[in-house]
Design an enzyme around this catalytic site. Sequence first.
Site, PDB file in Angstrom:
ATOM      1  N   GLU A 166       3.619   3.758  -7.319  1.00  0.00           N
ATOM      2  CA  GLU A 166       3.822   4.956  -6.502  1.00  0.00           C
ATOM      3  C   GLU A 166       5.277   5.190  -6.111  1.00  0.00           C
ATOM      4  O   GLU A 166       5.610   5.398  -4.949  1.00  0.00           O
ATOM      5  CB  GLU A 166       2.923   4.888  -5.256  1.00  0.00           C
ATOM      6  CG  GLU A 166       1.451   4.794  -5.611  1.00  0.00           C
ATOM      7  CD  GLU A 166       0.539   4.533  -4.416  1.00  0.00           C
ATOM      8  OE1 GLU A 166       1.030   4.537  -3.278  1.00  0.00           O
ATOM      9  OE2 GLU A 166      -0.667   4.329  -4.635  1.00  0.00           O
ATOM     10  N   GLU A 271      -7.871   2.998 -10.843  1.00  0.00           N
ATOM     11  CA  GLU A 271      -8.465   2.896  -9.502  1.00  0.00           C
ATOM     12  C   GLU A 271      -9.527   3.982  -9.314  1.00  0.00           C
ATOM     13  O   GLU A 271      -9.495   4.742  -8.346  1.00  0.00           O
ATOM     14  CB  GLU A 271      -7.384   2.992  -8.420  1.00  0.00           C
ATOM     15  CG  GLU A 271      -6.287   1.946  -8.566  1.00  0.00           C
ATOM     16  CD  GLU A 271      -5.226   2.012  -7.478  1.00  0.00           C
ATOM     17  OE1 GLU A 271      -5.501   2.594  -6.403  1.00  0.00           O
ATOM     18  OE2 GLU A 271      -4.110   1.494  -7.707  1.00  0.00           O
TER      19      GLU A 271
END
Length: 379
Positions: A166, A271
């Site tokens: 991220e 995820e």
Amino acid sequence: MTINRRTLLARTAMLAGALALTKQNAIAKALNDTGLKDLYKDDFYIGTAIGNARLNSPPAGFNALVAREFNALTMENDMKWERIHPTPDQWAWERADKFMALGEQQQMFMVGHVLVWHSQTPDWVFNDDHGQPLPRKALLARMKTHIDTLAGRYRGRIHAWDVVNEAVDEDKGWRKSPWFNQIGPDFVEHAFRYARAAAPEAQLLYNDYNMHNPGKRQFVVDMIKRFKEAGVPIDGVGMQGHVGLAYPDIAEFEKSIKAFAATGVAVHITELDVDTLPVAWEHIGAEISSNFDYADELNPYPNGLPAEVEAQLAERYAEWFALFLKHRESIARVTLWGTGDSESWKNNFPVRGRTNYPLLFDRDYQRNAAYHAVAALKK
């Protein structure tokens, strides 16, 4: 003793019925013993993420279920910096070692999550003994030591690392994290080079959410191309699949799969979960610093998912897995972010106390309608 024809026929029918029932039972058992990993064995790895609670105190049958259904394993939180390296001189190996033992016992594809991230990283990492931000050289040295120690401990045993997590702020470019602010944008490049030295056999991934976002897609594509030109070792992109019943636009997600694959790297769906509850924010993502006050209208299903919503969930999962199958040549792995609904982070994020139903097994670890929809694509 003489057996008349009628008795003989009756006994023959009974025997045939018993054999048929035995065969049906054998087929039913075989189907029950067949997990998603078996159904998708020619397509991609099917994974799950496991947290510390399930690792240390698994419900009855949990480990057997994981072994039956999955062939890839990610540790949800306990390889993150704050858990495994909480102070400069302390390493907490017990949970990570236990995770490794569980996966290796079943010969799973093991995923390390995560080496470098702005979140769940202690303040001491970025600061000196006086609480002042470390200069570039010192922070790079701290990063290298962490990667050398963590990735080095599991060298040859972790098959893929989420190296950087991220680092891109939607379509705004680099996230202005302490890593970026104190080192510069090349902190990502350094992290990958350090990871290759510490784990030369592992696949090295960049992992992020909202990867359907066109601006983020292009930024990451450009980053991969620069890395390849400069000899930076990047093997794959992790597309976090934190999605909902009505978002994101699956066509945009597909564009990102194709764009990343076109750069020559593998695509990992890292995820995956499907949020069944009302959206509590104006933007869609997984930024864990966000949290909202509880409101009844944001928790509409505390006692169970209505049949019509369960049907929507099943249809949505089938839609996603149909997409993954379409691009099976590019996708190396699909990992669910948890196994059963009770353990999902979505129960408490971004609103604490909600009851969510985002996975393929219910709160009792029974296969739900979404599971059967995903399985049906391969039967």
